[in-house]
Design a protein around this motif. Structure first.
Motif, PDB file in Angstrom:
ATOM      1  N   PHE A 332       0.736  13.356  67.278  1.00 17.04           N
ATOM      2  CA  PHE A 332      -0.379  13.982  67.642  1.00 17.04           C
ATOM      3  C   PHE A 332      -1.284  14.758  66.693  1.00 17.04           C
ATOM      4  N   SER A 334      -4.255  13.898  63.294  1.00 20.99           N
ATOM      5  CA  SER A 334      -5.541  13.277  63.242  1.00 20.99           C
ATOM      6  C   SER A 334      -5.926  12.713  61.966  1.00 20.99           C
ATOM      7  N   THR A 343      -0.106   7.195  67.406  1.00 20.48           N
ATOM      8  CA  THR A 343      -0.957   8.123  67.687  1.00 20.48           C
ATOM      9  C   THR A 343      -1.539   7.670  69.285  1.00 20.48           C
ATOM     10  N   TYR A 345       0.158   6.330  71.298  1.00 22.27           N
ATOM     11  CA  TYR A 345       1.278   6.399  72.371  1.00 22.27           C
ATOM     12  C   TYR A 345       1.397   7.656  72.813  1.00 22.27           C
ATOM     13  N   ARG A 346       0.636   8.881  72.281  1.00 21.02           N
ATOM     14  CA  ARG A 346       0.971  10.298  72.235  1.00 21.02           C
ATOM     15  C   ARG A 346       1.034  10.578  74.109  1.00 21.02           C
ATOM     16  N   THR A 347       0.034   9.984  74.838  1.00 27.13           N
ATOM     17  CA  THR A 347       0.063  10.210  76.249  1.00 27.13           C
ATOM     18  C   THR A 347       1.322   9.935  77.087  1.00 27.13           C
ATOM     19  N   LYS A 348       2.060   8.844  76.236  1.00 26.70           N
ATOM     20  CA  LYS A 348       3.225   8.044  77.141  1.00 26.70           C
ATOM     21  C   LYS A 348       4.708   8.802  76.528  1.00 26.70           C
TER      22      LYS A 348
END
Length: 349
Positions: A332, A334, A343, A345-348
């Motif tokens: 997560f 920046s 980064t 892959y964060r939504t999965k």
């Protein structure tokens, strides 16, 4: 020389770390149910580390852990002979930790609390309670505390007795009340009436602690703030209390899939009912906005929660260097040096 409590209050918000009772039970050093602070004698290093954790998280005060360390509680567990050693040891350990503060030596507070013996119609019982407070405050004076914290009183008159005994020893007093679900103290006073009287009688700080979470304590804190001229304290429990369930004593947990060994989630099954630190920050912002001066959290609070409150009201804790910063988190963050395949892959995750 370290500043007094009153000097610090004149210069801005004061933070007081409470919550040792549940925290030390969670760490394995206090028995839930009796809730007597035997840890001061049995595991002094564990108590010192707990003091230290709250101080470094922003507390200006090392509050001696003598809550429930009074004669009645010691009678119930059959250890009255340990009453004085326990009280003196808890204060001495607090003084040792207070001197470790790297910026300014922390204040040390003695602690007296509700006795669960008070009866408005029992004159002899009132004198018994007075004697219990007198001995604890005398030990606090002899051990050199900076002030005495009298807390969790749900009778105005018991709080008044506590204040009188603190004043006899010439010590500043912080007096906070615990309000149960009826919304009125058990001897018929509103909390704002009681706080106004206690202020008039010489308490340096008046307010509320324990029983209620931020949502159900704040409306009463607002009433207190408009009723008194001096310093106001607010130390809620960090639980999601509601109008329907205004205290931690009867909070339900609709998601629990097992049968609890206790009648309610209190005291050992409250874990899913915590406020998160950002909810506590929102409360602290509101409390500061109405003029609260003395901030803290009570049963259930962790050092990281206290640090969030301290930072919200404008303080920097020694351990603020460890406050959350997600910039370098592998998933997560920046930071440009992070691997894009993580980064992305964060939504999965």
């Amino acid at each position: 020389m370290k500043r007094s409590l009153e000097q610090r209050l004149l210069e801005g918000p004061v933070i007081c770390g409470e919550g040792y009772l549940f925290e030390l039970e969670r760490r394995g050093y206090v028995q839930a149910g009796s809730f007597v602070p035997e840890v001061a004698l049995d595991y002094p290093e564990a108590l010192k580390q707990t003091y230290r954790d709250y101080m470094l998280a922003g507390s200006d005060v090392v509050l001696a852990f003598t809550y429930n360390g009074h004669r009645e509680k010691m009678r119930i567990i059959g250890k009255e002979d340990l009453l004085e050693p326990l009280n003196r040891q808890a204060i001495r350990l607090a003084k040792e930790v207070a001197k470790e503060h790297p910026v300014e030596e922390a204040l040390v507070a003695g602690n007296i609390s509700n006795t669960n013996l008070f009866d408005s119609n029992d004159k002899e019982g009132k004198e018994t309670i007075r004697a219990m407070f007198a001995e604890m405050v005398t030990w606090s004076k002899e051990e050199g505390v900076d002030f005495v914290n009298g807390e969790t009183f749900y009778y105005y008159e018991e709080a008044k007795i506590a204040l009188e005994e603190i004043q006899k020893q010439g010590l500043p007093a912080v007096i906070t009340l615990g309000l149960m679900s009826e919304g009125i103290l058990r001897d018929g006073y509103t909390v704002q009436e009681a706080c106004r009287l206690l202020e008039d009688q010489g308490a340096l700080v008046v307010g509320m602690n324990c029983f209620r979470g931020p949502a159900t304590m704040q409306p009463y804190i607002e009433k207190i703030r408009t009723s008194v001229n001096g310093y106001v304290g607010a130390l809620p429990v960090p639980y999601r209390t509601t109008e329907e369930h205004p205290t931690l004593f009867n909070l339900p947990d609709g998601g629990c899939s097992c049968t609890l060994p206790t009648e309610t989630t209190f005291p050992t099954s409250l874990d899913p009912l915590y406020c998160n630190r950002y909810e506590l920050a929102e409360w602290a912002k509101k409390a500061k906005g109405i003029g609260v001066n003395y901030f803290g959290l009570c049963c259930g609070a962790s050092p990281s929660m206290l640090r969030e409150v301290a930072e919200t009201v404008g303080r920097t804790a020694v351990n603020s260097v460890y406050s959350p910063n997600m910039e370098k988190h592998f998933l997560f963050g920046s930071d440009e040096s992070l691997k894009a395949n993580n980064t992305a892959y964060r939504t999965k995750a």
